[in-house]
Design an enzyme around this catalytic site. Structure first.
Site, PDB file in Angstrom:
ATOM      1  N   HIS A  96       3.611  -6.617  -5.336  1.00  0.00           N
ATOM      2  CA  HIS A  96       2.413  -6.495  -6.145  1.00  0.00           C
ATOM      3  C   HIS A  96       2.411  -7.473  -7.304  1.00  0.00           C
ATOM      4  O   HIS A  96       1.550  -7.407  -8.168  1.00  0.00           O
ATOM      5  CB  HIS A  96       2.268  -5.057  -6.656  1.00  0.00           C
ATOM      6  CG  HIS A  96       1.921  -4.098  -5.567  1.00  0.00           C
ATOM      7  ND1 HIS A  96       2.873  -3.358  -4.893  1.00  0.00           N
ATOM      8  CD2 HIS A  96       0.742  -3.792  -4.996  1.00  0.00           C
ATOM      9  CE1 HIS A  96       2.289  -2.635  -3.970  1.00  0.00           C
ATOM     10  NE2 HIS A  96       0.988  -2.865  -4.003  1.00  0.00           N
ATOM     11  N   ARG A 102      -5.452   6.732  -0.038  1.00  0.00           N
ATOM     12  CA  ARG A 102      -6.211   6.103  -1.098  1.00  0.00           C
ATOM     13  C   ARG A 102      -7.006   4.960  -0.501  1.00  0.00           C
ATOM     14  O   ARG A 102      -6.822   4.607   0.658  1.00  0.00           O
ATOM     15  CB  ARG A 102      -5.309   5.602  -2.230  1.00  0.00           C
ATOM     16  CG  ARG A 102      -4.326   4.542  -1.828  1.00  0.00           C
ATOM     17  CD  ARG A 102      -3.505   4.087  -3.036  1.00  0.00           C
ATOM     18  NE  ARG A 102      -4.329   3.371  -3.997  1.00  0.00           N
ATOM     19  CZ  ARG A 102      -4.577   2.057  -3.957  1.00  0.00           C
ATOM     20  NH1 ARG A 102      -4.083   1.321  -2.993  1.00  0.00           N
ATOM     21  NH2 ARG A 102      -5.327   1.498  -4.883  1.00  0.00           N
ATOM     22  N   ASN A 135      -8.868   0.882  -1.178  1.00  0.00           N
ATOM     23  CA  ASN A 135      -8.789  -0.363  -1.920  1.00  0.00           C
ATOM     24  C   ASN A 135      -9.961  -1.213  -1.445  1.00  0.00           C
ATOM     25  O   ASN A 135     -10.504  -0.952  -0.358  1.00  0.00           O
ATOM     26  CB  ASN A 135      -7.451  -1.044  -1.625  1.00  0.00           C
ATOM     27  CG  ASN A 135      -7.128  -2.139  -2.613  1.00  0.00           C
ATOM     28  OD1 ASN A 135      -7.709  -2.192  -3.692  1.00  0.00           O
ATOM     29  ND2 ASN A 135      -6.218  -3.021  -2.235  1.00  0.00           N
ATOM     30  N   GLU A 188     -10.119  -0.970   2.395  1.00  0.00           N
ATOM     31  CA  GLU A 188      -8.904  -0.501   3.063  1.00  0.00           C
ATOM     32  C   GLU A 188      -8.785   0.997   2.868  1.00  0.00           C
ATOM     33  O   GLU A 188      -8.845   1.485   1.742  1.00  0.00           O
ATOM     34  CB  GLU A 188      -7.669  -1.155   2.449  1.00  0.00           C
ATOM     35  CG  GLU A 188      -7.535  -2.618   2.759  1.00  0.00           C
ATOM     36  CD  GLU A 188      -6.298  -3.229   2.112  1.00  0.00           C
ATOM     37  OE1 GLU A 188      -5.546  -2.495   1.432  1.00  0.00           O
ATOM     38  OE2 GLU A 188      -6.101  -4.439   2.284  1.00  0.00           O
ATOM     39  N   TYR A 216      -9.181 -11.992  -8.356  1.00  0.00           N
ATOM     40  CA  TYR A 216      -8.285 -11.414  -7.369  1.00  0.00           C
ATOM     41  C   TYR A 216      -9.043 -10.781  -6.210  1.00  0.00           C
ATOM     42  O   TYR A 216      -8.571 -10.760  -5.079  1.00  0.00           O
ATOM     43  CB  TYR A 216      -7.362 -10.396  -8.055  1.00  0.00           C
ATOM     44  CG  TYR A 216      -6.374  -9.813  -7.103  1.00  0.00           C
ATOM     45  CD1 TYR A 216      -6.498  -8.499  -6.664  1.00  0.00           C
ATOM     46  CD2 TYR A 216      -5.338 -10.583  -6.584  1.00  0.00           C
ATOM     47  CE1 TYR A 216      -5.597  -7.973  -5.763  1.00  0.00           C
ATOM     48  CE2 TYR A 216      -4.449 -10.063  -5.675  1.00  0.00           C
ATOM     49  CZ  TYR A 216      -4.586  -8.754  -5.271  1.00  0.00           C
ATOM     50  OH  TYR A 216      -3.697  -8.232  -4.369  1.00  0.00           O
ATOM     51  N   LYS A 217     -10.239 -10.269  -6.496  1.00  0.00           N
ATOM     52  CA  LYS A 217     -11.023  -9.632  -5.442  1.00  0.00           C
ATOM     53  C   LYS A 217     -11.872 -10.666  -4.684  1.00  0.00           C
ATOM     54  O   LYS A 217     -12.780 -10.303  -3.945  1.00  0.00           O
ATOM     55  CB  LYS A 217     -11.959  -8.558  -6.057  1.00  0.00           C
ATOM     56  CG  LYS A 217     -11.238  -7.420  -6.766  1.00  0.00           C
ATOM     57  CD  LYS A 217     -10.745  -6.369  -5.807  1.00  0.00           C
ATOM     58  CE  LYS A 217     -10.155  -5.170  -6.520  1.00  0.00           C
ATOM     59  NZ  LYS A 217      -9.475  -4.246  -5.595  1.00  0.00           N
TER      60      LYS A 217
END
Lengths: 192, 344, 313
Positions: free
Chosen positions: B183, B213, B215, B255, B306-307
């Site tokens: 990460h 979760r 993402n 995700e 980052y996205k």
């Protein structure tokens, strides 16, 4: 079902930011006590300082553990690194648990030895690593998996497939290499 | 490939009434069903929908031509078998009409997947009883990317991967890294303590419990294989946002991540289902379009980069607002509000 | 931790004195026993107590669980197991709990078992044979007819070294610790005092703590208890803990009921975060090196070194 909570998830301790880029202190770390044997390596290191420092550390220990020393200069380094996996496996076979290593020199060589040491079964706490030369990085190409030596800090052309890669601050200890990501090279104007 | 996840099962990643996106551990229990304006998702761990055959064929083709995508450290032999059994168990439990796992003495098993046509008998722990290594066999029956995390000295290490649809990272490169190192490239994550907290949470996860979760990121293509291994096959939409690109074709990439502690090896199995949702489809759900536009508008620059938003951030926000307004007007409805008890 | 029930299928006495009884446990009809890691233990409701017993199997999709119970003659759970349980009985159990696990990339595994400590080591040896991992075993026993030794010998063959006396055990272990291949790990199970010696000797032989794994059977003798106070972070409420009452029970008395199972510092269910003060860790979960810095404590057995603790409750 409500969201799960767990004691570990409720922690509020601030954590310093970090990346996976290795960070090296300005001077070599001291050798910790407790090992029963050491192998010290100086790989392309410009000064004799790390070895001298470590020899002093060993001399101050009681009992003083035996140490074997390997010094390779810059010119011979590439050739030595090519034989590293075999050499390291043989060195590990000569030793027993209690043996630790300390490596100083060019970053790519230090990382390569760390990777070989992991393969031989050493734990991170059994290695002292110190890069005092940062003259180039090894860069991994995800398209073809080749690893290329980069002179600069910014970009390199992959030695395997010829694609242009940006060098990311993301380092794999196992490979001793940084991640390269593809630069899509601009086509001629007029193309779609 | 021009893939879009059927809208009714899109796992919308933003919590109700959220107008800003910040990292959190955002974990819930597995098999928690969530109602959305477009439908419902989350009752199963594994995804088998009308697109299953297409996605599976693509997955198998990638594995055939790029064997690097499947790698398990040799010492994780038990974990690989543990994972295989877990994945087949999940598939059979989630989709009993299509898939069955019979247990025989040995222990041995007979796996039957009536969607993929696979019928396979195998003996647990016997590599010669399978046509390929166990984790790869699992990956060839499921559309989820599979990862094995080994607990070592109080941290988690990525020691196995069967991944064809990674999003903008290289599982091949990242193998053998610790959770922390993996990460590394994510901005702000470490500073908030989230990585350390998440790792401790995962290390304490008992066997049998499934957590989940989500993402998200944005992608300029409908290709599920967004990995760095595949980057050379894509021509990027020229710095997204210039005139040539139809912004409606941009994909919100979601995700759905499930984590399970494997009982026989103590390793963690990470299943990641990758969903692609074109902005044009999102625009047909006014509540979604509104929420996404607002989240993107307020996203700090480093997270935006980052996205994958760098270079076209304002254009995407404008497009969403414009097209959701059109969609609302066409439908003649007010903006939907999501029911407050639907939390992710 | 999930509780479930099992049926006692068979009971096998071991050794000429019958101090050890092996229980074979079967699942209830329609159920399956959870698979587990080698070295894992099962919590068993044993009359007055909930005891942890190592599972003898390697955990690969087991049809049966096997545990071996040594009668301790302290009026506790082991005596209850010996005196009261017969084949056909239903027992309530929880787990399995894997805290003494293999290290799959160890270049060599050195297993050390003292007395009834043979139980998890047997599971480890079984797994090592199944998965073809190199290992060696040192087994120490005082009785002439040690339980389960024949089973261990059948698995280990010439990889097994047997010793009879405490000094011989320490000599054998000290010697073994100085000649293991690089990358080896060592696992020891036995009395607490032996394990403390083992950890110290390992470090003297140059082993980093990550290579040394121990499973204790009983906590070492505790120091006398002092009363102390805890405060709860959420409310600021202060609760007095008398010398003869556990923190867990004191919290119960104040209406703060924590989850619990074994109440003897093994299962971890009652874990609570400490925000201030110095705990006196008496559990069997935290490693020696962790105790100084751990921010979690187990109130069923642990107490306080400082006069007051602030708990994250």
């Amino acid at each position: 079902m409500p969201p799960l909570t767990h004691p570990a998830a409720a922690d509020d301790i601030a954590w310093p930011p970090r990346t996976s880029r290795p960070e090296w202190p300005p001077s070599p770390p001291a050798l910790p006590p407790g090992a029963t044997a050491w192998t010290l390596l100086s790989l392309g290191s410009p000064s004799g300082e790390p070895l001298a420092r470590w020899r002093r550390d060993l001399a101050a220990m009681t009992p003083q553990p035996p140490a074997s020393v390997v010094e390779i200069d810059r010119e011979a380094l590439d050739g030595w690194l090519a034989l590293l996996p075999l050499w390291f496996a043989a060195e590990a076979a000569r030793n027993v648990v209690g043996w630790r290593i300390a490596v100083a020199g060019e970053e790519r060589a230090v990382l390569a030895v760390a990777a070989a040491a992991r393969s031989a079964g050493l734990l991170p706490t059994e290695m002292v690593l110190h890069a005092d030369v940062a003259n180039g990085k090894r860069v991994y190409c995800p398209s073809c998996s080749a690893v290329t030596d980069a002179a600069g800090d910014d970009r390199v052309r992959c030695g395997g497939c010829g694609r242009l890669l940006v060098i990311q601050p993301h380092c794999s200890r196992r490979r001793g290499a940084y991640l390269g990501t593809l630069v899509h090279e601009a086509k001629e104007p007029g193309d779609a | 490939m021009n893939y879009a996840t059927p809208l009714h099962r899109v796992a919308w990643p933003f919590a109700d009434a959220a107008d800003a996106y910040r990292y959190s551990t955002n974990v819930v229990g597995g098999r928690t069903a969530i109602e959305t304006p477009a439908g419902r998702w989350g009752d199963t761990v594994t995804a088998v929908d009308a697109t299953y055959e297409t996605v599976l064929a693509y997955r198998r083709a990638i594995l055939d031509r790029d064997p690097r995508r499947c790698a398990v450290a040799p010492h994780l032999r038990v974990a690989a078998w543990d994972a295989l059994l877990c994945v087949l168990d999940l598939l059979a439990a989630d989709h009993p009409d299509a898939m069955t796992l019979h247990r025989e003495p040995g222990p041995a098993f007979r796996w039957e997947n009536r969607r993929s046509g696979t019928v396979q008998r195998f003996a647990f722990g016997d590599e010669s009883s399978l046509p390929c290594p166990p984790l790869e066999f699992a990956a060839r029956e499921a559309v989820e990317d599979l990862f094995l995390l080994e607990p070592r000295n109080g941290s988690l290490v990525l020691e196995g991967a069967a991944s064809t649809f990674a999003g903008s990272w290289s599982p091949v490169f990242d193998l053998r890294m610790t959770f922390d190192e993996l990460h590394g490239p994510v901005p702000r994550l470490h500073g908030m303590g989230i990585v350390e907290r998440t790792e401790r949470f995962l290390l304490a996860l008992p066997p049998g419990e499934i957590v989940r979760r989500t993402n998200w990121s944005l992608h300029d293509a409908g290709d599920l294989d967004a990995s760095l291994e595949n980057a050379h096959r894509h021509q990027p939409a020229q710095a997204m946002g210039t005139g040539n690109l139809d912004l409606g074709e941009l994909r919100l990439r979601i995700e759905v991540q499930h984590l399970i502690r494997l009982p026989m090896s103590g390793c963690l199995l990470f299943l990641i289902e990758n969903q692609l949702c074109p902005l044009a489809a999102i625009a047909t759900i006014p509540a979604w379009a509104y929420q996404l536009a607002t989240v993107l508008e307020r996203l700090p620059d480093d997270i935006a980069a980052y996205k994958n938003l760098l270079g076209f951030h304002p254009e995407v926000v404008a497009w969403l607002r414009e097209n959701s307004r059109k969609s609302s007007e066409q439908a003649g409805t007010e903006r939907d509000s999501l029911k407050p008890e639907h939390r992710h | 931790m999930r509780e479930f029930r099992v049926r006692v299928e068979a009971i096998v006495p071991h050794g000429s004195d019958g101090r050890v009884r092996e229980f074979a446990l079967a699942p209830l009809p329609g159920e399956r026993l959870p698979a587990h890691e080698p070295g894992a233990h099962l919590f068993v409701h044993a009359g007055p107590a909930i005891n942890a017993y190592s599972l003898l199997g390697d955990g690969i999709l087991p049809d049966r669980y096997r545990i071996a119970v040594q009668r301790m003659d302290r009026g506790g759970g082991s005596n209850w197991m010996h005196a009261r349980v017969v084949a056909g009985d239903i027992l309530t159990v929880a787990g399995p709990n894997g805290t003494f696990s293999p290290v799959p990339d160890a270049r060599h595994a050195l297993f050390i078992a003292a007395g009834i400590g043979i139980t998890p080591i047997l599971a480890h040896a079984r797994a090592a044979v199944r998965w073809n991992r190199p290992f060696s075993v040192i087994h120490a026993h005082r009785t002439p007819d040690p339980p389960l030794l024949d089973e261990l010998a059948a698995l280990a063959g010439d990889r097994l070294v047997r010793v009879r006396h405490r000094n011989a055990l320490r000599e054998a272990v000290a010697s073994a610790l100085r000649c293991q291949p690089v990358g080896s790990h060592a696992w020891a199970c036995g009395p607490a005092a032996f394990l403390d010696w083992f950890l110290d000797e390992g470090q003297r032989a140059g082993w980093v703590p990550e290579r040394l794994h121990v499973e204790a059977f009983a906590a070492p003798v505790q120091t006398a208890n002092e009363p102390f106070t805890v405060s709860l972070r959420s409310s600021g409420r202060r609760i007095a803990v008398p010398a003869d009452v556990s923190l867990l029970d004191a919290l119960d008395g104040a209406g703060v009921r924590l989850p619990r199972l074994c109440t003897r510092g093994v299962c971890g269910e009652c874990a609570v975060r400490v925000r201030a003060g110095t705990p006196d860790h008496r559990d069997l979960i935290l490693g020696r090196d962790q105790r100084a810095t751990a921010s979690v404590m187990y109130p069923c057995v642990s107490r306080a070194r400082s006069a007051e603790l602030e708990l994250d409750l």
